[in-house]
Each structure stands twice: as structure tokens, then as C-alpha cells.
Design an enzyme around this catalytic site. Structure first.
Site, PDB file in Angstrom:
ATOM      1  N   SER A  43       0.868  -1.184   0.000  1.00  0.00           N
ATOM      2  CA  SER A  43       0.000   0.000   0.000  1.00  0.00           C
ATOM      3  C   SER A  43       0.903   1.232   0.000  1.00  0.00           C
ATOM      4  O   SER A  43       1.012   1.960   0.967  1.00  0.00           O
ATOM      5  CB  SER A  43      -0.940  -0.005   1.205  1.00  0.00           C
ATOM      6  OG  SER A  43      -0.232  -0.037   2.415  1.00  0.00           O
ATOM      7  N   HIS A 156      -6.059  -5.474   3.266  1.00  0.00           N
ATOM      8  CA  HIS A 156      -5.271  -6.623   3.712  1.00  0.00           C
ATOM      9  C   HIS A 156      -6.116  -7.816   4.156  1.00  0.00           C
ATOM     10  O   HIS A 156      -5.577  -8.828   4.582  1.00  0.00           O
ATOM     11  CB  HIS A 156      -4.324  -6.225   4.848  1.00  0.00           C
ATOM     12  CG  HIS A 156      -3.173  -5.369   4.405  1.00  0.00           C
ATOM     13  ND1 HIS A 156      -2.097  -5.065   5.221  1.00  0.00           N
ATOM     14  CD2 HIS A 156      -2.926  -4.758   3.226  1.00  0.00           C
ATOM     15  CE1 HIS A 156      -1.255  -4.296   4.554  1.00  0.00           C
ATOM     16  NE2 HIS A 156      -1.735  -4.086   3.349  1.00  0.00           N
ATOM     17  N   GLN A 164      -7.043  -0.913   8.061  1.00  0.00           N
ATOM     18  CA  GLN A 164      -6.029  -1.903   7.673  1.00  0.00           C
ATOM     19  C   GLN A 164      -5.316  -2.614   8.840  1.00  0.00           C
ATOM     20  O   GLN A 164      -5.192  -3.824   8.837  1.00  0.00           O
ATOM     21  CB  GLN A 164      -4.986  -1.204   6.798  1.00  0.00           C
ATOM     22  CG  GLN A 164      -3.908  -2.091   6.225  1.00  0.00           C
ATOM     23  CD  GLN A 164      -2.989  -1.319   5.284  1.00  0.00           C
ATOM     24  OE1 GLN A 164      -3.374  -0.964   4.185  1.00  0.00           O
ATOM     25  NE2 GLN A 164      -1.778  -1.059   5.726  1.00  0.00           N
ATOM     26  N   GLU A 165      -4.841  -1.831   9.810  1.00  0.00           N
ATOM     27  CA  GLU A 165      -4.020  -2.453  10.860  1.00  0.00           C
ATOM     28  C   GLU A 165      -4.474  -2.085  12.265  1.00  0.00           C
ATOM     29  O   GLU A 165      -4.626  -0.911  12.586  1.00  0.00           O
ATOM     30  CB  GLU A 165      -2.555  -2.007  10.710  1.00  0.00           C
ATOM     31  CG  GLU A 165      -1.948  -2.428   9.399  1.00  0.00           C
ATOM     32  CD  GLU A 165      -0.555  -1.822   9.181  1.00  0.00           C
ATOM     33  OE1 GLU A 165       0.094  -1.429  10.172  1.00  0.00           O
ATOM     34  OE2 GLU A 165      -0.143  -1.747   8.016  1.00  0.00           O
ATOM     35  N   GLU A 206       1.948  -9.316   7.279  1.00  0.00           N
ATOM     36  CA  GLU A 206       2.731  -8.813   8.419  1.00  0.00           C
ATOM     37  C   GLU A 206       2.523  -9.667   9.664  1.00  0.00           C
ATOM     38  O   GLU A 206       2.912  -9.282  10.768  1.00  0.00           O
ATOM     39  CB  GLU A 206       2.371  -7.352   8.692  1.00  0.00           C
ATOM     40  CG  GLU A 206       2.744  -6.456   7.505  1.00  0.00           C
ATOM     41  CD  GLU A 206       2.445  -4.982   7.731  1.00  0.00           C
ATOM     42  OE1 GLU A 206       1.968  -4.604   8.821  1.00  0.00           O
ATOM     43  OE2 GLU A 206       2.690  -4.200   6.802  1.00  0.00           O
ATOM     44  N   ASP A 243      -3.582   1.773  12.187  1.00  0.00           N
ATOM     45  CA  ASP A 243      -3.224   2.344  10.884  1.00  0.00           C
ATOM     46  C   ASP A 243      -4.396   2.062   9.943  1.00  0.00           C
ATOM     47  O   ASP A 243      -4.422   1.034   9.263  1.00  0.00           O
ATOM     48  CB  ASP A 243      -1.936   1.726  10.330  1.00  0.00           C
ATOM     49  CG  ASP A 243      -1.603   2.281   8.935  1.00  0.00           C
ATOM     50  OD1 ASP A 243      -2.317   3.199   8.468  1.00  0.00           O
ATOM     51  OD2 ASP A 243      -0.639   1.796   8.313  1.00  0.00           O
ATOM     52  N   GLU A 287      -2.347   6.246  12.733  1.00  0.00           N
ATOM     53  CA  GLU A 287      -1.533   6.564  11.551  1.00  0.00           C
ATOM     54  C   GLU A 287      -2.446   6.598  10.324  1.00  0.00           C
ATOM     55  O   GLU A 287      -3.328   5.750  10.184  1.00  0.00           O
ATOM     56  CB  GLU A 287      -0.483   5.448  11.419  1.00  0.00           C
ATOM     57  CG  GLU A 287       0.305   5.431  10.141  1.00  0.00           C
ATOM     58  CD  GLU A 287       1.117   4.135  10.031  1.00  0.00           C
ATOM     59  OE1 GLU A 287       1.432   3.505  11.061  1.00  0.00           O
ATOM     60  OE2 GLU A 287       1.415   3.739   8.895  1.00  0.00           O
ATOM     61  N   ASP A 314       1.979   8.765   7.371  1.00  0.00           N
ATOM     62  CA  ASP A 314       2.818   7.814   6.620  1.00  0.00           C
ATOM     63  C   ASP A 314       2.778   8.209   5.140  1.00  0.00           C
ATOM     64  O   ASP A 314       3.672   8.901   4.634  1.00  0.00           O
ATOM     65  CB  ASP A 314       2.289   6.389   6.850  1.00  0.00           C
ATOM     66  CG  ASP A 314       2.929   5.327   5.967  1.00  0.00           C
ATOM     67  OD1 ASP A 314       3.922   5.613   5.290  1.00  0.00           O
ATOM     68  OD2 ASP A 314       2.417   4.186   5.939  1.00  0.00           O
ATOM     69  N   LYS A 339      10.104   5.260   6.763  1.00  0.00           N
ATOM     70  CA  LYS A 339      10.417   4.039   6.014  1.00  0.00           C
ATOM     71  C   LYS A 339      11.589   4.338   5.077  1.00  0.00           C
ATOM     72  O   LYS A 339      11.473   5.220   4.209  1.00  0.00           O
ATOM     73  CB  LYS A 339       9.215   3.606   5.174  1.00  0.00           C
ATOM     74  CG  LYS A 339       8.024   3.086   5.991  1.00  0.00           C
ATOM     75  CD  LYS A 339       6.789   2.979   5.110  1.00  0.00           C
ATOM     76  CE  LYS A 339       5.653   2.208   5.778  1.00  0.00           C
ATOM     77  NZ  LYS A 339       4.376   2.360   5.046  1.00  0.00           N
ATOM     78  N   HIS A 367       8.917  -1.089   9.131  1.00  0.00           N
ATOM     79  CA  HIS A 367       9.152  -2.096   8.085  1.00  0.00           C
ATOM     80  C   HIS A 367       8.233  -1.825   6.892  1.00  0.00           C
ATOM     81  O   HIS A 367       7.472  -0.858   6.898  1.00  0.00           O
ATOM     82  CB  HIS A 367       8.857  -3.491   8.660  1.00  0.00           C
ATOM     83  CG  HIS A 367       7.394  -3.694   8.988  1.00  0.00           C
ATOM     84  ND1 HIS A 367       6.833  -4.922   9.225  1.00  0.00           N
ATOM     85  CD2 HIS A 367       6.361  -2.810   9.121  1.00  0.00           C
ATOM     86  CE1 HIS A 367       5.545  -4.782   9.476  1.00  0.00           C
ATOM     87  NE2 HIS A 367       5.240  -3.529   9.429  1.00  0.00           N
ATOM     88  N   ARG A 368       8.258  -2.712   5.898  1.00  0.00           N
ATOM     89  CA  ARG A 368       7.269  -2.730   4.818  1.00  0.00           C
ATOM     90  C   ARG A 368       6.530  -4.064   4.881  1.00  0.00           C
ATOM     91  O   ARG A 368       6.984  -5.011   5.515  1.00  0.00           O
ATOM     92  CB  ARG A 368       7.926  -2.592   3.431  1.00  0.00           C
ATOM     93  CG  ARG A 368       8.697  -1.328   3.194  1.00  0.00           C
ATOM     94  CD  ARG A 368       7.957  -0.050   3.521  1.00  0.00           C
ATOM     95  NE  ARG A 368       6.707   0.170   2.825  1.00  0.00           N
ATOM     96  CZ  ARG A 368       6.486   1.112   1.901  1.00  0.00           C
ATOM     97  NH1 ARG A 368       7.470   1.916   1.549  1.00  0.00           N
ATOM     98  NH2 ARG A 368       5.294   1.275   1.353  1.00  0.00           N
ATOM     99  N   SER A 369       5.421  -4.150   4.167  1.00  0.00           N
ATOM    100  CA  SER A 369       4.676  -5.414   4.206  1.00  0.00           C
ATOM    101  C   SER A 369       5.443  -6.539   3.505  1.00  0.00           C
ATOM    102  O   SER A 369       5.285  -7.704   3.837  1.00  0.00           O
ATOM    103  CB  SER A 369       3.281  -5.226   3.620  1.00  0.00           C
ATOM    104  OG  SER A 369       3.342  -4.593   2.366  1.00  0.00           O
ATOM    105  N   LYS A 390       7.687  -0.162  14.253  1.00  0.00           N
ATOM    106  CA  LYS A 390       6.531  -0.912  13.756  1.00  0.00           C
ATOM    107  C   LYS A 390       7.112  -1.997  12.863  1.00  0.00           C
ATOM    108  O   LYS A 390       7.658  -1.712  11.804  1.00  0.00           O
ATOM    109  CB  LYS A 390       5.647   0.065  12.982  1.00  0.00           C
ATOM    110  CG  LYS A 390       4.506  -0.562  12.233  1.00  0.00           C
ATOM    111  CD  LYS A 390       3.612   0.508  11.616  1.00  0.00           C
ATOM    112  CE  LYS A 390       2.894  -0.056  10.411  1.00  0.00           C
ATOM    113  NZ  LYS A 390       1.885   0.844   9.848  1.00  0.00           N
TER     114      LYS A 390
HETATM  115  P1  PGA Z   1       3.086  -1.211   3.087  1.00  0.00           P
HETATM  116  O1  PGA Z   1       2.096  -1.114   4.335  1.00  0.00           O
HETATM  117  O2  PGA Z   1       4.441  -1.602   3.508  1.00  0.00           O
HETATM  118  O3  PGA Z   1       2.393  -2.229   2.224  1.00  0.00           O
HETATM  119  O4  PGA Z   1       3.073   0.162   2.436  1.00  0.00           O
HETATM  120  C1  PGA Z   1       2.443  -0.692   5.609  1.00  0.00           C
HETATM  121  C2  PGA Z   1       1.821   0.635   6.037  1.00  0.00           C
HETATM  122  O5  PGA Z   1       0.871   1.154   5.412  1.00  0.00           O
HETATM  123  O6  PGA Z   1       2.279   1.215   7.017  1.00  0.00           O
HETATM  124 ZN    ZN Z   2       0.855   3.057   7.052  1.00  0.00          ZN
END
Ligand code: PGA
Ligand code: ZN
Length: 427
Positions: A43, A156, A164-165, A206, A243, A287, A314, A339, A367-369, A390
Site C-alpha cells: 500500500s 489486507h 487496515q491495521e 505482516e 493504521d 496513523e 505515513d 520508512k 518495516h514494509r509489508s 513498527k
Molecule cells: P506497506 O504497508 O508496507 O504495504 O506500504 C504498511 C503501512 O501502510 O504502514
Molecule cells: Zn501506514
């Protein structure tokens, strides 16, 4: 002292999703060898530095990274040979200039970041310092509190959850090792609760669960149940961080809560909805509560929520100092997600952190997904000293590798280790 870059080469490897990514090897003329692997998001923010992929449908459905490998081997490497690896800023600037356009698309942000990280690691080894110490800025090193993504919705997951999270943040723990235990125990308790309710317990990219929940509220309720059943006090020992990744449900100027059936919302209505949630649940950080281009909405969102919770940007900042500077001027948020591959060099990422730190803003190293077994992120988070990381749930080795490295660092620092949450309990 002898410490010139002798060789640089890259290899196409796979990330945690089974998609190609890149690993870069650097050797110095003093015999030191280091490598680093680059993560990849799904994303992604609209303005992120551009990852170079082959586009050749005959290999990995076009996702191959042989062009990025070639950028490193044929273009970047010959130019950097003989340079001093401790001159990180100079090396990074050199690659930025070589790539021309500000989005790094020509050589690929993936190629550039791989070299940048591997050079940093080689330099740390040459200086005989652990990576976190070598990267350490003007602040202190600090072991971060983890934000652990244990429940998923949005893009996700195939369920009725728009956001999402859903993360747990064990910020009441006395040490990182204990925080990780609180988080892992909560994760296992959640698994038990889901099982008992007949929900699926398979995990996403994740490591979070993605059961077919009925609503956004149910996600928070289940997490509160899990925290309690693990023996902790919600809001005191373990808090919730969200998030929503709102860009993913922002369409034609409205926030479309289509999965939960809550209808279309304006920015102000979204903020009201979050406010009601903050009243009900021990949420300490949100976030991307709004869309990545909704600067005006974010300003209001932060004005309303900013003294109660951490408001993290983000996608709106993509770790880019120009966007973060605008955010600081306009009070768009009060914290930033960091990131490395959103911007593409270690130096620019440290610059982004410095901006946040100087302004007294929070920052979360992320991190990233799509990840690899590389633990650079753990050292980076400790060195940047912001106190928050994170890096996923309490399963999947590419996530756990970072946590295990943090355990190692905490043990190595012994009594000098600082573990102290920048966020305060909300009861
Ligand atoms: P992504 O997702 O690494 O797929 O961008 C993580 C986030 O949105 O923080
Ligand atoms: Zn994010």
C-alpha cells in the site's frame, strides 16, 4: 587507515511475499564484507521514491529486479569504488545525483537503498561498532517500543473491517524483552479467542490475523479481550495503535466505509468517528487516519485529536523532508512514520528523523509489508532513538528477525539500555 570500497555487487533475491527484491554486497580493501536487503511495500504512498522493476512478464509476472541489479553492478559500482564508506552522506548524494530525477526512478530507489544500507554496514564494521552505535545521531540510543500488527482489515483482509491495521503497543512493560513477551502473549490469546469464536486464524503479510469480522468495533473489542485474557490491563500495560490506511478507502472526495456498511464520511466525520473510538478504547496512536492528499482535513484532525493521541503521517509524508517540513509548518500531524525505502537513502532517512526530533515530534521506524530477514531496521530504530518501531506481529521470521535483534541489542547494552515509551498511558 585502509578502508576503501573495493567491490559492490547485487543479487536478485526473494522477499517475504515471494516477490523479487535486491541484496547488495559491499567489500572493502581491508577485507570487510557486508550486505543488506531492501524491503518492498504494497500500500505504497503516491509520492514514494520509485522502485525499479523489470516489467518483463516472462519473469515473476514483471516484478523481476534484474534492471535494479544492473543499476548497481554496471552504473553505481564503478563510480563508488575507492570511496571511503564512512562518507555516507557523500556516497548517498552521489547516487542521488547519478539518478537525476528526484524520484530516483532512473537507477531505482531499491538499487540505491541497497547500496546505501550495505555501505553503512561496512562502515560500522570498519569502525568496529555495532550498527546502531554507528548510525546513532545526536540523541541517545533507545530500545523502541514495538507496535505489533495483530489484526487486519481494509485491503489486507477479506472481511467487514475498513481499517487496515490494529496494533498492540506494550508500552507499560519495563524492558523491551518484557514488552515483546506482553505482545506475543496477547497475540496468542487473540488466536485462542478467534478459534473459540470459530474465526480463521491464518495470518497476513505482516503476521496479523485477518478473520471475517462483522465490524470495525469488533476488531477493537477482540483485542481488548485478548489483552485482558493474557493478564494485562488495556491502556496501562498494553495499548492499541491503528493504521486505518485511509487513502485505500478514500474515493471521489469521500471516505467510503463500504466494508463495514457505515457509509460515506467527510474528513470531519472521520475525525468524529475516531474521537468516539478514543473515548471507548485505549487508543494511543492513529496513523494515516485520513487520505494522503487531505492536508486540510489532517490539520483539523490533529487540532481535535492531537493532544489526546499521537497522530502519525505515513503516505502523506513518504519520509520526504519537503513534505515533513510542510507538515511541521501547518501542524498537519504530530508524528511521522519513517520508512527507508520511501525515500531511498540512509542519509535522507536520517534527515527526516532529525527534522522530527528537532520539532519535538514523534517518529516511528517502520518495516514494509514485503520484508526480508535483514535486521538493519532494528539497529536503525535503536540508533535513531525515537522509542517506537513498527515491525509486524509476533510471528513470521522476517518480522521476528527484527525483534530478536532488538533482544540482542538490549542484552548487549545491559544496564545502560534505555527502554522508555514516548507515549503515556491513557486510562
Ligand atoms: P506497506 O504497508 O508496507 O504495504 O506500504 C504498511 C503501512 O501502510 O504502514
Ligand atoms: Zn501506514
Amino acid at each position: 587507515m585502509n578502508r576503501k570500497i573495493a567491490t559492490i555487487n547485487a543479487l536478485e533475491i526473494l522477499d517475504s511475499r515471494g516477490n523479487p527484491t535486491i541484496r547488495v554486497f559491499v567489500s572493502l580493501d581491508n577485507g570487510i564484507k557486508a550486505s543488506a536487503s531492501v524491503p518492498s511495500g504494497a500500500s505504497t504512498g503516491e509520492h514514494e521514491a520509485v522502485e525499479l522493476r523489470d516489467g518483463d512478464k516472462r519473469r515473476y509476472d514483471g516484478k523481476g529486479m534484474l534492471k535494479a541489479v544492473d543499476s548497481v553492478n554496471a552504473v553505481i559500482a564503478p563510480q563508488l569504488l575507492g570511496m571511503d564508506p564512512t562518507h555516507q552522506a557523500e556516497i548517498d548524494q552521489f547516487m542521488i545525483d547519478m539518478s537525476g530525477a528526484s524520484n530516483k526512478g532512473k537507477l531505482g530507489a531499491n538499487a540505491i537503498l541497497g547500496v546505501s544500507m550495505a555501505v553503512a554496514r561496512a562502515a560500522a564494521m570498519t569502525a568496529d561498532l555495532p550498527l546502531y552505535r554507528y548510525l546513532q545521531g545526536p540523541g541517545m540510543v533507545r530500545i523502541p517500543v514495538p507496535m505489533m500488527n495483530i489484526l487486519n482489515g481494509g485491503k489486507h483482509a477479506d472481511n467487514s473491517v475498513d481499517f487496515q491495521e490494529f496494533m498492540v503497543m506494550p508500552f507499560g512493560a519495563p524492558s523491551f524483552a518484557e514488552a515483546l513477551r506482553y505482545g506475543a502473549e496477547t497475540f496468542h490469546a487473540l488466536k485462542g479467542i478467534l478459534k473459540k469464536k470459530g474465526y480463521a486464524t491464518s495470518v497476513g503479510d505482516e503476521g496479523g490475523f485477518a478473520p471475517d469480522l462483522k465490524s470495525n468495533d469488533e476488531a477493537c473489542e477482540l483485542i481488548i479481550g485478548a489483552i485482558e485474557s493474557a493478564g494485562y490491563v488495556p491502556g496501562k500495560d498494553v495499548a492499541i495503535a491503528l493504521d486505518p490506511a485511509a487513502s485505500s478507502f478514500f474515493e471521489n472526495g469521500v471516505y467510503r466505509l463500504g466494508k463495514s456498511g457505515q457509509g460515506d464520511k467527510t474528513s470531519a466525520e472521520m475525525t468524529q468517528l475516531y474521537q468516539a473510538w478514543i473515548d471507548r478504547f485505549p487508543i494511543v496512536s492513529i496513523e494515516d487516519g485520513l487520505d494522503e492528499n487531505d492536508w486540510e482535513g489532517f490539520r483539523e484532525h490533529t487540532a481535535v485529536l492531537g493532544d489526546r493521541i499521537q497522530v502519525v503521517g505515513d503516505d502523506i509524508y513518504v519520509t520526504n523532508t519537503e513534505f515533513i517540513a510542510r507538515g511541521l509548518r501547518d501542524k498537519t500531524t504530530n508524528a511521522v512514520l519513517i520508512k527507508l525505502n520511501q525515500i531511498g537513502t540512509v542519509t535522507e532517512t536520517i534527515e527526516a528523523v532529525r527534522l522530527c526530533r528537532n520539532a519535538g515530534w514523534g517518529y516511528v521506524i517502520s518495516h514494509r509489508s514485503g520484508e526480508t530477514e535483514d535486521t538493519f531496521l532494528a539497529d536503525f530504530a535503536v540508533g535513531m532513538g525515537g522509542g517506537q518501531i513498527k515491525t509486524g506481529s509476533a510471528c513470521r521470521s522476517e518480522r521476528i528477525a527484527k525483534y530478536n535483534r532488538l533482544l540482542e541489542i538490549e542484552a548487549e547494552l545491559g544496564r545502560t539500555a534505555v527502554f522508555e515509551s514516548p507515549l503515556r498511558p491513557r486510562l
